[in-house]
Write a protein that holds these residues in place. Structure first.
Motif, PDB file in Angstrom:
ATOM      1  N   LEU A 256       0.742  -1.240  -0.031  1.00 25.81           N
ATOM      2  CA  LEU A 256      -0.005   0.085  -0.080  1.00 25.81           C
ATOM      3  C   LEU A 256       0.881   1.102  -0.055  1.00 25.81           C
ATOM      4  CD1 LEU A 256      -2.800  -1.016   2.600  1.00 25.81           C
ATOM      5  CD2 LEU A 256      -2.850  -1.070  -0.072  1.00 25.81           C
ATOM      6  N   ALA A 257       0.147   2.325  -0.370  1.00 31.94           N
ATOM      7  CA  ALA A 257       0.998   3.692  -0.396  1.00 31.94           C
ATOM      8  C   ALA A 257       1.497   3.971   0.854  1.00 31.94           C
ATOM      9  CB  ALA A 257      -0.076   4.567  -0.898  1.00 31.94           C
ATOM     10  N   GLY A 258       2.997   4.209   0.801  1.00 30.20           N
ATOM     11  CA  GLY A 258       3.579   4.563   2.145  1.00 30.20           C
ATOM     12  C   GLY A 258       4.111   3.403   2.977  1.00 30.20           C
ATOM     13  N   ASP A 259       3.899   2.233   2.654  1.00 27.70           N
ATOM     14  CA  ASP A 259       4.221   0.997   3.294  1.00 27.70           C
ATOM     15  C   ASP A 259       5.759   0.636   2.784  1.00 27.70           C
ATOM     16  OD1 ASP A 259       1.956   1.054   4.834  1.00 27.70           O
ATOM     17  OD2 ASP A 259       1.228  -0.886   4.102  1.00 27.70           O
ATOM     18  N   GLY A 260       6.425  -0.067   3.660  1.00 27.42           N
ATOM     19  CA  GLY A 260       7.592  -0.866   3.344  1.00 27.42           C
ATOM     20  C   GLY A 260       7.331  -2.090   2.887  1.00 27.42           C
ATOM     21  N   PHE A 261       8.532  -2.859   2.401  1.00 23.97           N
ATOM     22  CA  PHE A 261       8.291  -4.172   2.083  1.00 23.97           C
ATOM     23  C   PHE A 261       9.708  -4.681   1.839  1.00 23.97           C
ATOM     24  CE2 PHE A 261       8.573  -7.544  -1.433  1.00 23.97           C
ATOM     25  CZ  PHE A 261       7.846  -8.342  -0.988  1.00 23.97           C
ATOM     26  N   THR A 262      10.061  -5.861   2.112  1.00 24.54           N
ATOM     27  CA  THR A 262      11.321  -6.531   1.796  1.00 24.54           C
ATOM     28  C   THR A 262      11.151  -8.018   1.786  1.00 24.54           C
ATOM     29  OG1 THR A 262      13.640  -6.910   2.680  1.00 24.54           O
ATOM     30  CG2 THR A 262      11.994  -6.788   4.498  1.00 24.54           C
ATOM     31  N   CYS A 263      11.920  -8.637   1.060  1.00 23.17           N
ATOM     32  CA  CYS A 263      11.907 -10.044   0.721  1.00 23.17           C
ATOM     33  C   CYS A 263      13.201 -10.581   0.243  1.00 23.17           C
ATOM     34  CB  CYS A 263      10.751 -10.455  -0.046  1.00 23.17           C
ATOM     35  SG  CYS A 263      10.985 -10.374  -1.796  1.00 23.17           S
ATOM     36  N   ILE A 264      13.409 -11.853   0.117  1.00 26.97           N
ATOM     37  CA  ILE A 264      14.754 -12.392  -0.438  1.00 26.97           C
ATOM     38  C   ILE A 264      14.143 -13.032  -1.856  1.00 26.97           C
ATOM     39  CG2 ILE A 264      16.644 -14.182  -0.527  1.00 26.97           C
ATOM     40  CD1 ILE A 264      16.921 -12.335   2.122  1.00 26.97           C
ATOM     41  N   VAL A 265      14.785 -12.516  -2.890  1.00 26.15           N
ATOM     42  CA  VAL A 265      14.584 -13.162  -4.183  1.00 26.15           C
ATOM     43  C   VAL A 265      15.793 -14.091  -4.479  1.00 26.15           C
ATOM     44  CG1 VAL A 265      14.002 -12.771  -6.436  1.00 26.15           C
ATOM     45  CG2 VAL A 265      13.097 -10.978  -4.924  1.00 26.15           C
ATOM     46  N   LYS A 266      15.510 -15.205  -4.772  1.00 31.03           N
ATOM     47  CA  LYS A 266      16.284 -16.414  -4.766  1.00 31.03           C
ATOM     48  C   LYS A 266      17.122 -16.218  -6.150  1.00 31.03           C
ATOM     49  CE  LYS A 266      15.918 -19.349  -1.219  1.00 31.03           C
ATOM     50  NZ  LYS A 266      14.589 -19.716  -0.757  1.00 31.03           N
ATOM     51  N   GLN A 267      18.307 -16.596  -6.406  1.00 31.84           N
ATOM     52  CA  GLN A 267      19.225 -16.577  -7.627  1.00 31.84           C
ATOM     53  C   GLN A 267      18.163 -17.359  -8.578  1.00 31.84           C
ATOM     54  OE1 GLN A 267      22.795 -18.855  -7.558  1.00 31.84           O
ATOM     55  NE2 GLN A 267      23.516 -17.467  -9.436  1.00 31.84           N
ATOM     56  N   GLY A 268      18.016 -16.687  -9.882  1.00 29.41           N
ATOM     57  CA  GLY A 268      17.368 -17.037 -10.968  1.00 29.41           C
ATOM     58  C   GLY A 268      15.784 -16.795 -10.989  1.00 29.41           C
ATOM     59  N   GLN A 269      15.332 -16.469  -9.807  1.00 28.72           N
ATOM     60  CA  GLN A 269      13.887 -16.013  -9.695  1.00 28.72           C
ATOM     61  C   GLN A 269      13.584 -14.766 -10.346  1.00 28.72           C
ATOM     62  OE1 GLN A 269      12.705 -16.466  -5.534  1.00 28.72           O
ATOM     63  NE2 GLN A 269      12.279 -18.472  -5.669  1.00 28.72           N
ATOM     64  N   ILE A 270      12.547 -14.658 -10.925  1.00 25.48           N
ATOM     65  CA  ILE A 270      12.148 -13.280 -11.472  1.00 25.48           C
ATOM     66  C   ILE A 270      11.429 -12.274 -10.561  1.00 25.48           C
ATOM     67  CG2 ILE A 270      10.937 -12.155 -13.511  1.00 25.48           C
ATOM     68  CD1 ILE A 270      13.270 -13.574 -14.494  1.00 25.48           C
ATOM     69  N   PHE A 271      11.359 -11.284 -10.391  1.00 25.60           N
ATOM     70  CA  PHE A 271      10.862 -10.226  -9.334  1.00 25.60           C
ATOM     71  C   PHE A 271      10.275  -9.101 -10.414  1.00 25.60           C
ATOM     72  CE2 PHE A 271      11.245  -6.380  -6.830  1.00 25.60           C
ATOM     73  CZ  PHE A 271      10.300  -7.029  -5.803  1.00 25.60           C
ATOM     74  N   ARG A 272       9.052  -8.727 -10.039  1.00 28.35           N
ATOM     75  CA  ARG A 272       8.253  -7.713 -10.781  1.00 28.35           C
ATOM     76  C   ARG A 272       7.714  -6.755  -9.875  1.00 28.35           C
ATOM     77  NH1 ARG A 272       3.276  -9.053 -14.884  1.00 28.35           N
ATOM     78  NH2 ARG A 272       4.966 -10.274 -16.287  1.00 28.35           N
ATOM     79  N   ILE A 273       7.746  -5.414 -10.038  1.00 30.81           N
ATOM     80  CA  ILE A 273       6.963  -4.332  -9.401  1.00 30.81           C
ATOM     81  C   ILE A 273       5.798  -3.601 -10.344  1.00 30.81           C
ATOM     82  CG2 ILE A 273       7.240  -2.422  -7.943  1.00 30.81           C
ATOM     83  CD1 ILE A 273      10.296  -2.680  -7.545  1.00 30.81           C
ATOM     84  N   VAL A 274       4.862  -3.685 -10.016  1.00 33.91           N
ATOM     85  CA  VAL A 274       3.603  -3.151 -10.820  1.00 33.91           C
ATOM     86  C   VAL A 274       3.483  -1.826 -10.404  1.00 33.91           C
ATOM     87  CG1 VAL A 274       1.492  -3.255 -12.003  1.00 33.91           C
ATOM     88  CG2 VAL A 274       3.115  -5.491 -11.486  1.00 33.91           C
ATOM     89  N   ASP A 275       3.263  -0.702 -11.349  1.00 32.28           N
ATOM     90  CA  ASP A 275       2.789   0.667 -10.991  1.00 32.28           C
ATOM     91  C   ASP A 275       1.172   0.351 -11.077  1.00 32.28           C
ATOM     92  OD1 ASP A 275       2.320   3.290 -10.374  1.00 32.28           O
ATOM     93  OD2 ASP A 275       3.583   3.938 -11.971  1.00 32.28           O
ATOM     94  N   VAL A 276       0.767   0.056  -9.972  1.00 32.91           N
ATOM     95  CA  VAL A 276      -0.777  -0.455 -10.231  1.00 32.91           C
ATOM     96  C   VAL A 276      -1.697   0.830 -10.737  1.00 32.91           C
ATOM     97  CG1 VAL A 276      -3.040  -1.241  -8.857  1.00 32.91           C
ATOM     98  CG2 VAL A 276      -0.598  -2.088  -8.176  1.00 32.91           C
TER      99      VAL A 276
END
Ligand SMILES: [Zn+2]
Length: 214
Positions: free
Chosen positions: A20-40
């Protein structure tokens, strides 16, 4: 601009969450995995940092990334380098076309200097980064919050060499996608800034997805 679409289907994602707007987020993305961020909803700025998950001191380096690619903007093909010269992520798809890594993250201090002394207590990305790190890991602290990427943010450099914050070039549903080249911690502050047009004066959600390595 290098607009490249992805073939990956959200329904097949390993992980799918709205930040959500203003929130933080963290995660581990493992080698080879694909990470996407969408501007909703469009015109949002996702302030993002990357770390070698095994050694957080080996963090994203804006300076090395810009120098090695010979371009101040990030898009498809950009390799996000660490301070040790390792590739943390490679951008493999991008339907926005340009992302900033010069403007930095907003902070209580920059809010006062840029806008007004009364703006000190407004929410800011640096506070969100610190809070998210404090709640999520034991091996990181404020010394690890360095120059970041501002996905979807438009910070053009003028012919005179000035840095300007402009209305976004992104739009609803646009995304950027990257492949982890090692195990990488991703740290996001979904920018709450209300004083400049980086998120249209109206912070909105982003969506983060992870797909298994192909
Ligand atoms: Zn911010």
């Amino acid at each position: 601009m290098a607009l490249v679409e992805s073939k990956l289907q959200p329904a097949k994602a390993l992980f799918d969450r709205t930040v959500l707007a203003g929130d933080g987020f963290t995660c581990i993305v493992k080698q080879g995995q694909i990470f996407r961020i969408v501007d909703v909803e469009g015109n949002q700025a996702a302030d993002t940092l990357f770390y070698d998950a095994q050694d957080p001191s080996n963090r994203y380096s804006a300076v090395d990334t810009v120098r090695e690619q010979g371009n101040i903007y990030l898009t498809t093909g950009t390799k996000l380098l660490s301070i040790d010269g390792d590739v943390l992520m490679t951008i493999v798809a991008d339907t926005c076309g340009r992302h900033d890594t010069l403007g930095g993250a907003c902070a209580a201090e920059s809010n006062q200097v840029r806008y007004a002394i009364e703006k000190k207590h407004m929410h800011a990305c640096r506070d969100t980064f610190l809070l998210t790190v404090a709640c999520s890991t034991r091996d990181m602290s404020k010394r690890d919050i360095a120059a970041n990427v501002n996905f979807f943010m438009n910070v053009p450099v003028t012919p005179e060499g000035r840095l300007t914050f402009e209305d976004g070039v992104s739009g609803p549903g646009r995304y950027v996608e990257m492949r982890a080249e090692r195990d990488v911690r991703v740290l996001i502050s979904n920018c709450p800034q209300l004083n400049n047009p980086c998120n249209g004066f109206n912070p909105t959600p982003v969506r983060v997805l992870v797909w298994e390595a192909e």
